[in-house]
Design a protein around this motif. Structure first.
Motif, PDB file in Angstrom:
ATOM      1  N   THR A  26       0.834  -1.201   0.000  1.00  0.00           N
ATOM      2  CA  THR A  26       0.000   0.000   0.000  1.00  0.00           C
ATOM      3  C   THR A  26       0.870   1.252   0.000  1.00  0.00           C
ATOM      4  O   THR A  26       0.594   2.204  -0.734  1.00  0.00           O
ATOM      5  CB  THR A  26      -0.943  -0.008   1.218  1.00  0.00           C
ATOM      6  N   SER A  27       1.936   1.247   0.802  1.00  0.00           N
ATOM      7  CA  SER A  27       2.864   2.386   0.829  1.00  0.00           C
ATOM      8  C   SER A  27       3.511   2.588  -0.536  1.00  0.00           C
ATOM      9  O   SER A  27       3.666   3.727  -0.991  1.00  0.00           O
ATOM     10  CB  SER A  27       3.949   2.158   1.885  1.00  0.00           C
ATOM     11  N   SER A  31       3.033   5.865  -2.797  1.00  0.00           N
ATOM     12  CA  SER A  31       4.190   6.649  -3.252  1.00  0.00           C
ATOM     13  C   SER A  31       4.181   6.799  -4.772  1.00  0.00           C
ATOM     14  O   SER A  31       4.585   7.842  -5.295  1.00  0.00           O
ATOM     15  CB  SER A  31       5.501   6.031  -2.767  1.00  0.00           C
TER      16      SER A  31
END
Length: 179
Positions: A26-27, A31
Motif C-alpha cells: 500500500t505504501s 508513493s
C-alpha cells in the motif's frame, strides 16, 4: 472459537506478516500515486510504462503483480497453519519449529526482495527512475536488468528455501500427529 486464535502461533505469525506486507505494498502504491501528482505536468508514469511494456518496463508490472500474489500466498499459508494447529490440533515443535521459522523468514525476505528488485529494474531500466533524480525521462537501459539478475535469483533462492522448509514442516507435522 475465540480461544482458538490463541492456539495458532504459526497461523497468527503468517497473518501478521501478510498484513505487514500488505502495508508495504500500500505504501508503495501511495508513493507511486504521490509521485505521479508531483510529476503530472511532465508525463504520465503509468501510461509511459504501459506503452513501453516490451522493454524493461514489464519488470515493473511483473514485480507489482508478483508482490500482490505473494501477499495472498502468505495469507493462504496462514490458513494452512491454522488448519494444522487448530482443526487438527497438531503442535509444531523442535526441528519442525525451526523449519517453520525458516519458512516465515525466507518467505518474508526472499519474496519482497525479489519483487522490489524487479520493480526497481523496471523503473530504472525504462528510464523512469531518472524522473525522480533528473526531472526527465532517461534513456532505456537494459543493462540494468543484467546487473540485477543475480540478486533477483539469490532472492528467489531465499524464498524457495523458505517455502521448501515450510512444506517440510507442515507435512512432517501433519504426519507426526496422525494416529
Amino acid at each position: 472459537m475465540a480461544s482458538d486464535i490463541h492456539r495458532t502461533k504459526w497461523g497468527n505469525r503468517f497473518i501478521i506478516t501478510a498484513i505487514i506486507q500488505g502495508g508495504i505494498m500500500t505504501s508503495l502504491a501511495l508513493s507511486m500515486v504521490a509521485s505521479q501528482f508531483v510529476f503530472a505536468n511532465n508525463f504520465d508514469m503509468i501510461q509511459f510504462l504501459s506503452l513501453s511494456f516490451e522493454g524493461p518496463a514489464k519488470w515493473f508490472f511483473l514485480g507489482i503483480v508478483f508482490y500482490l500474489i505473494f501477499i495472498v500466498a502468505i495469507a493462504v499459508t496462514a490458513i494452512f497453519y491454522i488448519h494444522l494447529e487448530v482443526n487438527l490440533r497438531r503442535q509444531i515443535s523442535g526441528i519442525l519449529s525451526i523449519l517453520a521459522w525458516i519458512h516465515l523468514v525466507g518467505m518474508n525476505i526472499g519474496g519482497p526482495l525479489t519483487t522490489l528488485l524487479m520493480i526497481f529494474a523496471g523503473l530504472s531500466g525504462s528510464g523512469v527512475l531518472s524522473v525522480f533524480i533528473e526531472g526527465k525521462i532517461g534513456p532505456q537501459n537494459i543493462d540494468i536488468l543484467n546487473a540485477l539478475t543475480t540478486p533477483i535469483a539469490l532472492s528467489i533462492g531465499i524464498l524457495s528455501i523458505g517455502v521448501i522448509c515450510g512444506g517440510l514442516a507442515y507435512t512432517l507435522t501433519y504426519i507426526k500427529g496422525k494416529k
